[in-house]
Design an enzyme around this catalytic site. Structure first.
Site, PDB file in Angstrom:
ATOM      1  N   MET A  58       0.846  -1.196   0.000  1.00 50.85           N
ATOM      2  CA  MET A  58       0.000   0.000   0.000  1.00 50.85           C
ATOM      3  C   MET A  58       0.883   1.248   0.000  1.00 50.85           C
ATOM      4  SD  MET A  58      -3.410  -0.958   2.083  1.00 50.85           S
ATOM      5  CE  MET A  58      -2.786  -0.630   3.703  1.00 50.85           C
ATOM      6  N   HIS A  65       8.978   1.101   3.502  1.00 44.03           N
ATOM      7  CA  HIS A  65      10.064   1.122   4.480  1.00 44.03           C
ATOM      8  C   HIS A  65      10.970  -0.069   4.212  1.00 44.03           C
ATOM      9  CE1 HIS A  65       7.773  -2.010   6.426  1.00 44.03           C
ATOM     10  NE2 HIS A  65       6.728  -1.204   6.511  1.00 44.03           N
ATOM     11  N   HIS A 101       9.495  -3.484   3.317  1.00 45.06           N
ATOM     12  CA  HIS A 101       9.072  -3.677   1.923  1.00 45.06           C
ATOM     13  C   HIS A 101      10.282  -3.904   1.012  1.00 45.06           C
ATOM     14  CE1 HIS A 101       5.652  -0.988   3.363  1.00 45.06           C
ATOM     15  NE2 HIS A 101       5.006  -2.042   2.923  1.00 45.06           N
ATOM     16  N   GLN A 130     -10.294  -2.688   2.509  1.00 40.24           N
ATOM     17  CA  GLN A 130      -9.792  -3.326   3.728  1.00 40.24           C
ATOM     18  C   GLN A 130      -9.754  -2.375   4.921  1.00 40.24           C
ATOM     19  OE1 GLN A 130      -5.875  -4.183   1.719  1.00 40.24           O
ATOM     20  NE2 GLN A 130      -5.046  -3.842   3.768  1.00 40.24           N
ATOM     21  N   GLU A 138       6.129 -11.404   7.258  1.00 42.49           N
ATOM     22  CA  GLU A 138       5.593 -12.216   8.363  1.00 42.49           C
ATOM     23  C   GLU A 138       5.064 -11.348   9.505  1.00 42.49           C
ATOM     24  OE1 GLU A 138       8.778 -14.919   9.300  1.00 42.49           O
ATOM     25  OE2 GLU A 138       8.295 -16.214   7.589  1.00 42.49           O
ATOM     26  N   VAL A 190      11.261  -7.166   9.508  1.00 41.70           N
ATOM     27  CA  VAL A 190      12.436  -6.297   9.663  1.00 41.70           C
ATOM     28  C   VAL A 190      12.155  -5.355  10.832  1.00 41.70           C
ATOM     29  CG1 VAL A 190      13.920  -4.593   8.545  1.00 41.70           C
ATOM     30  CG2 VAL A 190      12.937  -6.454   7.194  1.00 41.70           C
ATOM     31  N   SER A 247       6.807  -0.656  10.194  1.00 42.62           N
ATOM     32  CA  SER A 247       5.428  -0.566   9.725  1.00 42.62           C
ATOM     33  C   SER A 247       5.194   0.827   9.170  1.00 42.62           C
ATOM     34  CB  SER A 247       4.475  -0.798  10.906  1.00 42.62           C
ATOM     35  OG  SER A 247       3.178  -0.329  10.583  1.00 42.62           O
ATOM     36  N   ARG A 254       2.674   2.433   9.606  1.00 46.11           N
ATOM     37  CA  ARG A 254       1.936   3.213  10.607  1.00 46.11           C
ATOM     38  C   ARG A 254       2.829   3.704  11.754  1.00 46.11           C
ATOM     39  NH1 ARG A 254      -2.459  -0.475   8.878  1.00 46.11           N
ATOM     40  NH2 ARG A 254      -4.139   0.819   8.093  1.00 46.11           N
TER      41      ARG A 254
HETATM   42  O1  PAF Z   1      -0.022  -5.718   3.721  1.00 44.80           O
HETATM   43  C1  PAF Z   1      -0.456  -4.827   2.960  1.00 44.80           C
HETATM   44  O2  PAF Z   1       0.206  -3.819   2.687  1.00 44.80           O
HETATM   45  C2  PAF Z   1      -1.840  -4.991   2.352  1.00 44.80           C
HETATM   46  O3  PAF Z   1      -2.709  -5.593   3.236  1.00 44.80           O
HETATM   47  C3  PAF Z   1      -1.826  -5.711   0.993  1.00 44.80           C
HETATM   48  C4  PAF Z   1      -1.341  -7.138   1.126  1.00 44.80           C
HETATM   49  C5  PAF Z   1      -0.941  -4.958   0.016  1.00 44.80           C
HETATM   50  C6  PAF Z   1      -3.257  -5.764   0.415  1.00 44.80           C
HETATM   51  O4  PAF Z   1      -3.772  -4.493   0.229  1.00 44.80           O
END
Ligand code: PAF
Length: 284
Positions: free
Chosen positions: A30, A34, A37, A61, A150, A178, A187, A189
């Site tokens: 999304m 960081h 990712h 979501q 994870e 990480v 995260s 957030r």
């Molecule tokens: O983990 C996330 O960033 C989201 O839940 C995902 C897997 C990209 C789905 O929108």
């Protein structure tokens, strides 16, 4: 990194890779990227010829009281970071490309049981939104491999089950969390935390470590360990949503013979909802 904004562009790029015999490892995100990712992208590059990343803040979501509108959108910075780790393709669809009909009229993917407790209990509909968008992205990208952190342990379990139940031809790879030097799981957030909150946040991981050490050393009162961890988190000024010890394979409550466990936790701190987890083996 080549940026693709529409489904048509993505399909054309994917067809060209298939024609060239190149496999795709896919990292759905999304954005607001960081190091966690970037680690997924590095791993993707080891596993396939091409690493394809998506950035899509998925309205389906987020609950009505959650942070969809304010979720950080940092595309320019994200693109630079992705260039740095050698991502090949970046799919950034607008909402109307992913949901041509109102999201509420969208066909949904529901993974029962695994979606229901833990984060699913406090975020009703969240995992339906995740499973639906990931299923759509898999159908669009048609990756050989897809990678997920994870840190979102329940999400990873939901996606693995969806892939199994719907016979989707993609291999799911989980990548270890990480962490910041003080243990806080990375995260998107974490950026919501004020400096004093950021200083208190590592208690979440410490509480999980203490519980894991006690269970590995033979503690059998798992409920007691959950309560002790929650108390440590709350004493530091965070608000525990849950701390729960589960069987790692399917997130069911563990029976006495189960050795492969995971301790999962979610807390509220300022504007942020933080989650983390730690695997623990007992009775080895
Ligand atoms: O983990 C996330 O960033 C989201 O839940 C995902 C897997 C990209 C789905 O929108």
């Amino acid at each position: 990194v080549k940026t693709l904004g529409t489904v048509a562009e993505l399909r054309a790029a994917r067809a060209a890779l298939r024609a060239a015999g190149e496999r795709v490892a896919f990292v759905p995100t999304m954005g607001n990227l960081h190091e966690g990712h970037l680690e997924l992208v590095r791993r993707a590059k080891e596993l396939a010829e091409r690493a394809l990343v998506s950035i899509f803040v998925n309205p389906l979501q987020f609950g009505p009281a959650e942070d969809y509108a304010s979720y950080p959108r940092t595309l320019a910075r994200d693109t630079t970071l992705l260039e740095g780790v050698g991502a090949d393709l970046l799919f950034v669809p607008p909402v109307a490309e992913m949901y041509p009909r109102p999201p509420s009229r969208q066909t949904r993917v529901e993974v029962p049981d695994l979606s229901e407790g833990l984060c699913g209990a406090s975020r009703p509909g969240h995992f339906v939104g995740v499973a639906t968008v990931v299923c759509k992205l898999f159908n669009l990208v048609q990756p050989e491999i897809a990678l997920f952190g994870e840190k979102d342990f329940q999400q990873l379990a939901v996606i693995r089950r969806m892939v199994e139940d719907l016979c989707l031809p993609v291999e799911i790879v989980g990548v270890p969390t990480v962490r910041e030097p003080d243990g806080l799981a990375m995260s998107s957030r974490n950026g919501y935390l004020e400096p004093d909150e950021r200083a208190r946040a590592p208690v979440l991981y410490r509480a999980l470590q203490d519980a894991a050490a006690a269970i590995a050393a033979g503690a059998t009162d798992l409920g007691g360990e959950e309560r002790r961890a929650a108390a440590a988190i709350d004493t530091a000024g965070l608000r525990t949503d849950y701390v729960s010890v589960r069987r790692a394979s399917d997130l069911a409550p563990p029976g006495p013979g189960d050795g492969d466990l995971v301790i999962l936790a979610a807390t509220y701190l300022g504007r942020a909802r933080l989650i983390d987890n730690l695997r623990v083996r007992r009775g080895a």
